[in-house]
Enzyme design. Structure first.
Site, PDB file in Angstrom:
ATOM      1  N   ASP A 181       0.654  24.130  48.401  1.00 52.55           N
ATOM      2  CA  ASP A 181      -0.330  23.137  48.811  1.00 52.55           C
ATOM      3  C   ASP A 181       0.354  21.919  49.451  1.00 52.55           C
ATOM      4  O   ASP A 181       1.364  21.434  48.939  1.00 52.55           O
ATOM      5  CB  ASP A 181      -1.108  22.695  47.565  1.00 52.55           C
ATOM      6  CG  ASP A 181      -2.299  21.826  47.881  1.00 52.55           C
ATOM      7  OD1 ASP A 181      -3.238  22.339  48.507  1.00 52.55           O
ATOM      8  OD2 ASP A 181      -2.301  20.637  47.492  1.00 52.55           O
ATOM      9  N   GLU A 213       1.161  25.626  53.274  1.00 53.36           N
ATOM     10  CA  GLU A 213       0.043  24.940  53.914  1.00 53.36           C
ATOM     11  C   GLU A 213       0.638  23.707  54.582  1.00 53.36           C
ATOM     12  O   GLU A 213       0.987  22.739  53.930  1.00 53.36           O
ATOM     13  CB  GLU A 213      -1.014  24.497  52.898  1.00 53.36           C
ATOM     14  CG  GLU A 213      -2.207  23.861  53.600  1.00 53.36           C
ATOM     15  CD  GLU A 213      -2.970  22.805  52.801  1.00 53.36           C
ATOM     16  OE1 GLU A 213      -4.152  22.584  53.102  1.00 53.36           O
ATOM     17  OE2 GLU A 213      -2.386  22.185  51.896  1.00 53.36           O
TER      18      GLU A 213
HETATM   19  C1  GLC Z   1      -4.962  21.055  50.146  1.00 55.32           C
HETATM   20  C2  GLC Z   1      -6.021  21.891  49.481  1.00 55.32           C
HETATM   21  C3  GLC Z   1      -7.248  21.035  49.322  1.00 55.32           C
HETATM   22  C4  GLC Z   1      -6.910  19.850  48.462  1.00 55.32           C
HETATM   23  C5  GLC Z   1      -5.737  19.080  49.021  1.00 55.32           C
HETATM   24  C6  GLC Z   1      -5.165  18.144  48.024  1.00 55.32           C
HETATM   25  O1  GLC Z   1      -5.278  20.709  51.441  1.00 55.32           O
HETATM   26  O2  GLC Z   1      -6.238  23.055  50.205  1.00 55.32           O
HETATM   27  O3  GLC Z   1      -8.320  21.744  48.791  1.00 55.32           O
HETATM   28  O4  GLC Z   1      -8.012  18.991  48.370  1.00 55.32           O
HETATM   29  O5  GLC Z   1      -4.674  19.939  49.377  1.00 55.32           O
HETATM   30  O6  GLC Z   1      -4.492  18.864  47.022  1.00 55.32           O
END
Ligand code: GLC
Ligand code: CA
Length: 535
Positions: free
Chosen positions: A206, A279
């Protein structure tokens, strides 16, 4: 594509949002036993792996991305034995398991944060987060804005009178961790080992681009512009966005890469193929390739298709750029049309175009991600504000509606009031209009989106995986896109008119039943795609 294919190189990975998958105990929220009992549905799609959004101990202020203990299961989802059973069942069904790790921040309910607040200014406990004094006028240490709206700093008053601000790029309940503190890196390595030892096959990381911060005590010249540029729903010219995003002091700093090099060594120390996907929303897109250099991670999400319009020339550019970019670092491309953070593909493009796009994308080399419910063609649900839970909704006073519409529970059958998801009241209401979209209803209908995904994935696995690169034929000069791969010709009509293509071969699959091959011509109605076996 990598010369030596690993299990993930052309994998199809199904994302499960645990709270919305299946509720086993009637409290209205999905849970781990619910997932375990419904993995056969996932297997029946023909996917290779599942990725689960967080199910760790959490006050759930941000859908579990606010983690209070990364090595334990939140009671709402079950317990560690349930996690083990879920992993075991997945492996029995031939599915690999990726879990989410959230290294950018903890929940303010994590013991470390409580310790930090209870400890004096300058203490080792505070050093695990980004605590700083107010400016002379009492305002936050800098002017950064949270991605969920409002200031990125919140002040804590402590017993010893050492009021300080802490940084939170997301909700105020999600204090950012200080990755220059070795307690933080040590603890995350412990977490990675914990889940690998429990049987997980890898991770989705994440906010992988956020761990290193620069210039933390310096104001940004355009904090509102920057915050808007980071939000996909705010329109601005590509140039302005590009300028603002080219150097964000808290995203995509060089300091993140040594972290992943270390993690990679940890993965490789396991005697099996462990993989991780980052991500990383970065700019320009080519920066993403830095996360998948040979000694870093195995995959990085490519989010271009989550925002691309359904237009041949844009789709061509987005797909072709991605393939070329990743070729250079010998890493597999990834394709995602939906996830828990963005409006669902069926809502962005409509039912038919989203089926067409999905079928087209499933023929590409690389790895495909499917978000639960995407295989049913679910749209976003239109929720009442009183049902919303996303912190983005609250922190912007409702200006942003937030992401709940894409997180509504799965409809398993059309008969019961709760669509078979739960014997209680689902945590978000399931729209009545979804009756015909349930898994059971779509099972019975050969023209359903569910059957389209299943059939396409079966053909993909048997005939496309491992056949290497694509050769473009139509590059979006018109609304037709097409390429050859292996023994197949793949077509997409992104326009409003029927396209007829002289074609020999056999129609393997069309995105709907109106696509036909007749008298040597492939008939592609508007917003459809097809795979033709040419030999
Ligand atoms: C990422 C997750 C999202 C979350 C954010 C903060 O983007 O996919 O759902 O709110 O991180 O952790
Ligand atoms: Ca439950």
């Amino acid at each position: 594509m990598t010369s030596e294919n690993q299990w993930w190189t052309e994998s199809v990975i199904y994302q499960i949002y645990p709270r919305s998958f299946f509720d086993s105990n009637g409290d209205g929220e999905g849970d781990l036993p619910g997932i375990t009992s419904h993995l056969e549905h996932v297997q029946s799609l023909g996917v290779d792996a599942i990725w689960l959004s967080p199910f760790y101990k959490s006050p759930n202020k941000d859908g579990g991305y606010d983690v209070a203990d990364p090595r334990d299961v939140d009671p709402r989802f079950g317990n560690l034995d349930d996690a083990k059973a879920m992993i075991k069942r997945a492996h029995e069904l031939g599915l690999k398991v990726l879990v989410d790790v959230v290294p950018n921040h903890f929940s303010d309910q994590h013991q470390w944060f409580k310790d930090a607040v209870a400890s004096p200014k300058g203490s080792p406990e505070r050093d695990r987060f980004h605590f700083h004094d107010a400016k002379a006028d009492g305002t936050p240490p800098n002017n950064w804005i949270s991605l969920f709206g409002g200031p990125a700093w919140t002040q804590v008053e402590t017993a010893d009178g050492s009021a300080q601000y802490y940084l939170h790029l997301f909700d105020s309940s999600q204090p950012d961790l200080n990755w220059e503190n070795s307690d933080v890196s040590d603890d995350f390595e412990k977490t990675l080992r914990f889940w690998l030892d429990l049987g997980a096959d890898g991770f989705r990381i994440d906010v992988a681009h956020g761990l290193a911060k620069e210039n933390i005590l310096i104001d940004h010249h355009d904090p509102q512009g920057l915050s808007d540029a980071l939000r996909l729903d705010v329109e601005m010219s590509a140039e302005t966005r590009g300028d603002l995003l080219s150097s964000v002091p808290f995203f995509d700093r060089d300091g993140v890469h040594p972290i992943y090099r270390k993690w990679r060594k940890l993965f490789d120390s396991y005697n099996r193929d462990v993989m991780a996907v980052a991500e990383a929303w970065v700019h320009p897109p080519v920066r993403a390739t830095r996360y998948v250099r040979h000694d870093e991670l195995q995959q990085v999400f490519n989010f271009d298709l989550l925002v691309a319009p359904f237009e041949a020339k844009f789709l061509y550019k987005c797909i072709n750029d991605t393939l070329e970019m990743l070729h250079q670092v010998d890493a597999p491309a990834t394709w995602a049309l939906s996830n828990h953070d963005t409006p669902r593909v069926a809502s962005r493009h409509g039912d038919q175009a989203s089926r067409a796009l999905a079928l087209f994308v499933m023929a590409l080399p690389g790895s495909c991600y499917i978000y639960n419910g995407q295989e049913l063609g679910l749209p976003d649900a239109d929720l009442a504000d009183s049902d919303r839970q996303d912190p983005a909704f609250f922190r912007t006073n409702g200006v942003q509606k937030g992401r709940d519409g894409a997180r509504v529970p799965m409809p398993w059958n059309g008969e019961s009031a709760t669509f078979g998801f739960s014997s209680g009241k689902p945590w978000l209401p399931i729209p009545q209009s979804w009756r015909g979209l349930s898994v059971a209803d779509q099972e019975k209908n050969l023209e359903s989106t569910l059957h389209l995904y299943r059939s396409a994935l079966a053909i993909r696995r048997e005939h496309l995986v491992g056949t290497g690169d694509i050769t473009w034929v139509n590059r979006g000069e018109t609304e037709l896109l097409s390429f050859a791969r292996g023994e197949y010709a793949i077509y997409l009509n992104a326009g409003n008119e029927v396209i007829e293509i002289p074609s020999v071969g056999k129609l393997a699959i069309g995105s709907n039943f109106k696509v036909v091959l007749a008298d040597g011509s492939l008939i592609l109605p508007p917003a459809t795609s097809a795979w033709v076996a040419i030999r």
